[in-house]
Write an enzyme that holds these catalytic residues in place. Structure first.
Site, PDB file in Angstrom:
ATOM      1  N   HIS A 183       0.821  -1.211   0.000  1.00 50.86           N
ATOM      2  CA  HIS A 183       0.000   0.000   0.000  1.00 50.86           C
ATOM      3  C   HIS A 183       0.856   1.262   0.000  1.00 50.86           C
ATOM      4  O   HIS A 183       0.576   2.217  -0.736  1.00 50.86           O
ATOM      5  CB  HIS A 183      -0.951   0.007   1.193  1.00 50.86           C
ATOM      6  CG  HIS A 183      -1.955  -1.099   1.166  1.00 50.86           C
ATOM      7  ND1 HIS A 183      -2.827  -1.357   2.209  1.00 50.86           N
ATOM      8  CD2 HIS A 183      -2.224  -2.044   0.219  1.00 50.86           C
ATOM      9  CE1 HIS A 183      -3.579  -2.404   1.902  1.00 50.86           C
ATOM     10  NE2 HIS A 183      -3.228  -2.834   0.711  1.00 50.86           N
ATOM     11  N   HIS A 211      -9.185  -1.971  -5.420  1.00 57.35           N
ATOM     12  CA  HIS A 211      -8.118  -2.298  -4.473  1.00 57.35           C
ATOM     13  C   HIS A 211      -7.126  -3.283  -5.075  1.00 57.35           C
ATOM     14  O   HIS A 211      -5.920  -3.199  -4.796  1.00 57.35           O
ATOM     15  CB  HIS A 211      -8.666  -2.861  -3.163  1.00 57.35           C
ATOM     16  CG  HIS A 211      -7.573  -3.054  -2.159  1.00 57.35           C
ATOM     17  ND1 HIS A 211      -7.040  -2.017  -1.426  1.00 57.35           N
ATOM     18  CD2 HIS A 211      -6.858  -4.160  -1.818  1.00 57.35           C
ATOM     19  CE1 HIS A 211      -6.052  -2.467  -0.675  1.00 57.35           C
ATOM     20  NE2 HIS A 211      -5.918  -3.772  -0.890  1.00 57.35           N
ATOM     21  N   ASP A 254      -3.125  -2.848  -5.222  1.00 56.58           N
ATOM     22  CA  ASP A 254      -2.130  -3.862  -4.865  1.00 56.58           C
ATOM     23  C   ASP A 254      -1.153  -4.112  -6.011  1.00 56.58           C
ATOM     24  O   ASP A 254       0.060  -4.246  -5.802  1.00 56.58           O
ATOM     25  CB  ASP A 254      -2.819  -5.175  -4.493  1.00 56.58           C
ATOM     26  CG  ASP A 254      -3.353  -5.190  -3.071  1.00 56.58           C
ATOM     27  OD1 ASP A 254      -2.985  -4.302  -2.277  1.00 56.58           O
ATOM     28  OD2 ASP A 254      -4.141  -6.104  -2.748  1.00 56.58           O
ATOM     29  N   HIS A 258      -0.705 -11.227  -5.064  1.00 57.94           N
ATOM     30  CA  HIS A 258       0.681 -10.818  -4.839  1.00 57.94           C
ATOM     31  C   HIS A 258       1.681 -11.805  -5.434  1.00 57.94           C
ATOM     32  O   HIS A 258       2.693 -11.399  -6.009  1.00 57.94           O
ATOM     33  CB  HIS A 258       0.927 -10.649  -3.343  1.00 57.94           C
ATOM     34  CG  HIS A 258       0.061  -9.611  -2.710  1.00 57.94           C
ATOM     35  ND1 HIS A 258       0.121  -8.277  -3.048  1.00 57.94           N
ATOM     36  CD2 HIS A 258      -0.909  -9.707  -1.759  1.00 57.94           C
ATOM     37  CE1 HIS A 258      -0.761  -7.594  -2.326  1.00 57.94           C
ATOM     38  NE2 HIS A 258      -1.394  -8.443  -1.538  1.00 57.94           N
TER      39      HIS A 258
END
Length: 304
Positions: free
Chosen positions: A78, A235, A239, A262
């Site tokens: 973030h 969001h 990321d 991720h």
């Protein structure tokens, strides 16, 4: 004001909070850094600097963590997204423990910190990673792909086994204040059914309705609801921007991601860096290299 220069924050600014997964109190400080130093995490309790680099990624379970020896910094995506989205090339990110504070679960608090600090131009040209050939990585029905483009574009499709987060997409071209307006305020989210499992694994100890969207079987549990109708996909874009910041410089390319997380984002970064034939690095030397209108935070609207 010129636009080819690298930038850092103009002064030290701090915030406090808790780590999303550790649940431990954390204080974060953004501090000016020299030109060409990039983003560096500093574990103040250990006096160890951990550069924000893909080869130092040690964990991608529910967040991205980097480490150098025993000095680990978790949930970096973030603050990395905020720095990248606001066009900061060099910064010391000082933290007094093992995890970046989650604050409200978005990048907006870090954007506010950067705005409070202001920015300072430096006497060095910005470097860009220019994608020249498509690079793609898949894992079953998950996809992360970078294509050549004249700016930085992210197109993300989130698709979870839940009626509120099924086939939700968001696309953004990062120009001027687009990150601040369209992406920064989107919060992290989780499903209520997964919380017990995450906590049993030692994760989400600091999670609450104050720093995450929580979804039960039928509805959003947060009394204030969503900040955007497509906040989940936004969001995931946030990321992805933070994860791609571990390339070490702004990107000129178009990211297409489907159900990526991720781990896949970092696998794509590794694949790009391992193949010099798919990209090149350019450095701006004057305003003559910059298009007439203000460049995007993570790229330029026209090819260099």
């Amino acid at each position: 004001m010129t636009y080819w220069n690298q930038r850092t924050v103009a002064k030290r600014v701090s915030c406090t909070g808790v780590g999303l997964h550790s649940g431990k109190p954390a204080t974060l400080t953004l501090a000016p850094a020299p030109a060409d130093s990039g983003i560096t995490f500093v574990r103040m309790d250990l006096d160890v600097e951990v550069p924000a680099r893909n080869d130092l990624v040690v964990d991608t379970m529910l967040s991205t963590s980097v480490a150098l020896g025993a000095a680990r910094v978790s949930t970096v995506e973030h603050v990395l997204a905020a720095l990248a989205g606001m066009g900061i090339d060099n910064c010391r990110v000082e933290v007094d423990g093992p995890e970046i504070p989650i604050v409200d679960g978005s990048a907006a608090p870090f954007v506010c910190l950067i705005q409070e600090a202001g920015t300072r131009q430096q006497r060095a040209g910005r470097r860009y990673l220019v994608v020249d050939q498509p690079v793609e990585i898949r894992d079953g029905d998950k996809l992360a792909r970078l294509d050549p483009a004249d700016g930085f574009v992210v197109d993300f499709t989130a698709d979870f086994d839940h009626p509120l987060v099924t086939n939700q997409s968001f696309r953004v071209a990062l120009s001027d204040r687009a990150f601040e307006r369209e992406v920064a305020r989107a919060r992290t989210f989780c499903f209520r059914r997964d919380i017990e499992r995450m906590q049993a694994a030692g994760l989400a100890k600091g999670g609450s309705l104050d720093n995450a969207i929580v979804i039960d079987e039928f509805s959003i549990l947060n009394p204030e609801g969503l900040r955007f109708p497509d906040e989940f996909a936004r969001h995931k874009v946030l990321d992805a921007i933070g994860d791609l910041a571990l390339l070490g410089m702004p990107v000129l390319g178009a990211l297409t991601a489907v159900k990526s997380g991720h781990a896949l984002n970092q696998a794509l970064v590794r694949k790009v860096l391992a193949d010099p034939g798919c990209h090149r690095v350019v450095r701006l030397t004057s305003d003559a290299d910059v298009p007439a209108r203000r460049p995007v935070a993570l790229g330029l609207p026209e090819a260099i």
